[in-house]
Design a protein around this motif. Structure first.
Motif, PDB file in Angstrom:
ATOM      1  N   SER A  26       4.174  17.623 -37.271  1.00 37.46           N
ATOM      2  CA  SER A  26       5.067  18.110 -36.222  1.00 37.46           C
ATOM      3  C   SER A  26       5.220  17.081 -35.103  1.00 37.46           C
ATOM      4  O   SER A  26       6.307  16.912 -34.551  1.00 37.46           O
ATOM      5  N   GLU A  27       4.126  16.378 -34.786  1.00 32.96           N
ATOM      6  CA  GLU A  27       4.216  15.336 -33.759  1.00 32.96           C
ATOM      7  C   GLU A  27       5.081  14.177 -34.224  1.00 32.96           C
ATOM      8  O   GLU A  27       5.896  13.662 -33.462  1.00 32.96           O
ATOM      9  N   SER A  28       4.931  13.783 -35.476  1.00 36.64           N
ATOM     10  CA  SER A  28       5.746  12.675 -35.975  1.00 36.64           C
ATOM     11  C   SER A  28       7.212  13.085 -36.070  1.00 36.64           C
ATOM     12  O   SER A  28       8.100  12.274 -35.813  1.00 36.64           O
ATOM     13  N   LEU A  29       7.473  14.340 -36.423  1.00 40.60           N
ATOM     14  CA  LEU A  29       8.852  14.825 -36.457  1.00 40.60           C
ATOM     15  C   LEU A  29       9.453  14.824 -35.057  1.00 40.60           C
ATOM     16  O   LEU A  29      10.610  14.428 -34.872  1.00 40.60           O
ATOM     17  N   LYS A  30       8.658  15.233 -34.067  1.00 43.69           N
ATOM     18  CA  LYS A  30       9.132  15.233 -32.682  1.00 43.69           C
ATOM     19  C   LYS A  30       9.408  13.811 -32.204  1.00 43.69           C
ATOM     20  O   LYS A  30      10.436  13.552 -31.568  1.00 43.69           O
ATOM     21  N   TRP A  32      10.107  11.206 -34.097  1.00 43.26           N
ATOM     22  CA  TRP A  32      11.259  10.685 -34.835  1.00 43.26           C
ATOM     23  C   TRP A  32      12.552  11.255 -34.263  1.00 43.26           C
ATOM     24  O   TRP A  32      13.541  10.540 -34.107  1.00 43.26           O
ATOM     25  N   THR A  33      12.559  12.541 -33.934  1.00 41.28           N
ATOM     26  CA  THR A  33      13.747  13.166 -33.359  1.00 41.28           C
ATOM     27  C   THR A  33      14.077  12.551 -32.005  1.00 41.28           C
ATOM     28  O   THR A  33      15.246  12.266 -31.716  1.00 41.28           O
ATOM     29  N   THR A  34      13.054  12.338 -31.182  1.00 37.34           N
ATOM     30  CA  THR A  34      13.278  11.727 -29.870  1.00 37.34           C
ATOM     31  C   THR A  34      13.820  10.313 -30.022  1.00 37.34           C
ATOM     32  O   THR A  34      14.780   9.937 -29.333  1.00 37.34           O
ATOM     33  N   ARG A  38      17.594   9.051 -28.775  1.00 35.41           N
ATOM     34  CA  ARG A  38      17.762   7.927 -27.839  1.00 35.41           C
ATOM     35  C   ARG A  38      18.702   6.869 -28.414  1.00 35.41           C
ATOM     36  O   ARG A  38      19.564   6.342 -27.715  1.00 35.41           O
ATOM     37  N   LYS A  39      18.524   6.558 -29.701  1.00 33.18           N
ATOM     38  CA  LYS A  39      19.391   5.564 -30.339  1.00 33.18           C
ATOM     39  C   LYS A  39      20.822   6.075 -30.422  1.00 33.18           C
ATOM     40  O   LYS A  39      21.776   5.320 -30.188  1.00 33.18           O
TER      41      LYS A  39
END
Length: 72
Positions: A26-30, A32-34, A38-39
């Motif tokens: 869940s942290e890595s998904l968050k 990656w989403t952030t 930004r990009k």
């Protein structure tokens, strides 16, 4: 005052490893989403006006570049 030393196990433990995997996913998904948002924000910010100019140049009446930039 004496300082406290926290004892944390390093590496994977058999208890709660599933919860740690779920949290890390869940942290890595968050993260990656952030990163993606930004990009996307930067791409949208710098790509919108060139996109409008390219679409305007490929329209049917074929305006000149000065006509695209003029407000009238």
């Amino acid at each position: 005052m004496a300082s406290r030393i926290s004892l944390k196990a390093k590496g994977k433990s058999s208890k709660g490893s599933k919860a740690q995997e779920d949290r890390s996913v869940s942290e890595s998904l968050k993260e990656w989403t952030t990163w993606t948002m930004r990009k996307a924000k930067v791409i949208t910010h710098y790509g919108f006006i060139p996109l409008v100019i390219i679409i305007g140049m490929n329209s049917d009446p074929k305006p000149a570049l000065s006509q695209l930039f003029s407000p009238v």
